[in-house]
Every structure is written in structure tokens, then in C-alpha cells.
Scaffold this active site. Sequence first.
Site, PDB file in Angstrom:
ATOM      1  N   ASP A 177       0.821  -1.212   0.000  1.00 16.74           N
ATOM      2  CA  ASP A 177       0.000   0.000   0.000  1.00 16.74           C
ATOM      3  C   ASP A 177       0.861   1.271   0.000  1.00 16.74           C
ATOM      4  OD1 ASP A 177      -1.950  -1.887   0.408  1.00 16.74           O
ATOM      5  OD2 ASP A 177      -2.678  -1.077   2.304  1.00 16.74           O
TER       6      ASP A 177
ATOM      7  N   HIS B 261      -6.040   3.016  -3.829  1.00 16.06           N
ATOM      8  CA  HIS B 261      -5.895   3.207  -2.369  1.00 16.06           C
ATOM      9  C   HIS B 261      -6.247   4.648  -2.000  1.00 16.06           C
ATOM     10  CE1 HIS B 261      -4.691   2.079   1.610  1.00 16.06           C
ATOM     11  NE2 HIS B 261      -3.551   2.739   1.642  1.00 16.06           N
TER      12      HIS B 261
ATOM     13  N   HIS C 217      -5.051   9.568   0.589  1.00 20.11           N
ATOM     14  CA  HIS C 217      -4.947   8.782   1.826  1.00 20.11           C
ATOM     15  C   HIS C 217      -5.561   9.479   3.046  1.00 20.11           C
ATOM     16  CE1 HIS C 217      -3.268   5.795   4.588  1.00 20.11           C
ATOM     17  NE2 HIS C 217      -2.923   5.088   3.535  1.00 20.11           N
TER      18      HIS C 217
ATOM     19  N   HIS D   3       3.730  -2.335   3.030  1.00 18.60           N
ATOM     20  CA  HIS D   3       3.724  -0.968   2.493  1.00 18.60           C
ATOM     21  C   HIS D   3       5.005  -0.645   1.729  1.00 18.60           C
ATOM     22  CE1 HIS D   3       0.740  -0.966   5.693  1.00 18.60           C
ATOM     23  NE2 HIS D   3       0.173   0.078   5.093  1.00 18.60           N
TER      24      HIS D   3
HETATM   25 ZN   LIG Z   1      -2.407   3.132   3.360  1.00 20.25          ZN
END
Ligand SMILES: [Zn+2]
Length: 237
Positions: free
Chosen positions: A51, A101, A105, A194
Site C-alpha cells: 500500500d 488506495h 490517503h 507498504h
Molecule cells: Zn495506506
Amino acid sequence: MPGVIEGAVCAAFCGAGALMAYGVRGRSATLFAPSVYRGPAGRRSIALTFDDGPSESTPELLEVLSTQGVPATFFQCGANVRRLPEVAREVVRRGHEVGNHSDTHPRFYFRKPEFIREELARAQEAITGTTGVSPTLYRAPFGVRWPGMRQAQEQLHLMGVMWTVIGCDWKLDAAAIVRRVLPHARNGAIVCLHDGRELEARPAVEPTIEAVRQLIPMLKGEGYRFETVSQLLCPTN
Ligand SMILES: [Zn+2]
């Protein structure tokens, strides 16, 4: 009977609160938006997911994955794709899957449905326009689902993807990430790691990359193969 009534009201309220919390953050919850958190138990496959990218460190991770012949799924933020379009394209060129995503964010708590829809739509536009691939998967930032997300996902034809295990790789060293992920390895597992840190430029993701370097041979040794999330969920072989 005030005590009993108060107790009942409190229980109902607390129950609603707990349901609300589960609906927002529970990995298997589908109250506010449809999502999956694992693949079929009969398939000896694992999906690695990353991510918050693309970031300046993504190319190094891509090298590790290429060396090991492992496909993965990258849930990219629209703002990061606009910042590093060439890296976003390279992820696709290497045969990985890209998912949405959100654009910047955000935390979606108490946000209006239009805000949620705009965030998802802008990311979808950035990823599609840059890589030529239109994502079909979406991972909610911070795993937070909120009213309005279901409609946004439906409009953009996005399936929500949570995780079987999250590596907490934003705060652990490589050895600790490996120790955290390995016990959760099972058929159809979706692992969340991530390759970025929200919208940060030059994020420190070395522990993640080192953990992946160690985890892949260990999991292959246990007989697992690696697939993208779409391959895992919709097997064609
Ligand atoms: Zn994230």
C-alpha cells in the site's frame, strides 16, 4: 425499573457502538462496503500486497520480486502516482496488479459520501491515465470503511480488499515483520505491507523490503506460490 431500562438502553447503545466500530475497521466487515480479506482455503497460494506507493523505494522492491519471480498487488494513491508516474508504470510493466488506495490517503471518518466518491474517482483517473490499467480492487486507507463507500465502490466497479495479516511494517524492523507474518501464512492469505508511507516523499521502507527478501523463500519452502489478488480470488487454473 429505571436501572433495568437504563441497562437495556446502555446495552443497545454499546452494542450499536461495537457494531459501528466493527463495521468501520473490522477486516471481515461488509457493513459499509463490500470487501474480502482472504482467498480460497483450498489453494496453496498467498497474495502479497503493498500500500501507499508508488514511492522512491518501489523500484528496489520490484527488483526483489522480479528476482524471486513473484507477482504482487500494489494499492497506489493517486497523488503518489502523479508524483512518480514512471514508477507507477514500471509496477504494471513488471506484471503486477495495481489497485486503488484513494487519492490523498485521508481518514474517511465523518466524511460526506461525495468526498469519498471524489477521492476514489480521482485515484482511479490517475492510475488509469498513467498506467493504462483500470483498477478493479480498492483498499480503504487505514482500513476505514464509512457510509458512502459502498456506493463509491459500486460506481467505480471496485471490490474492497482487506487483509489476512498486516505486517505493521511502518513500525517494526525486518525480523519482527517476518515473525509477525509467518504464523499467519495459510492457503489464500492476503498479506498487507507498504512500499510507501501515505503521501511522504522518500519514505523509509527498507525494513519492508528486507522482510520480503526473507519471507518469499521461507514461504516457498512451505509449498506456497504467489499470486496477485485477482488471480487468487478468480483462479483461471
Ligand atoms: Zn495506506
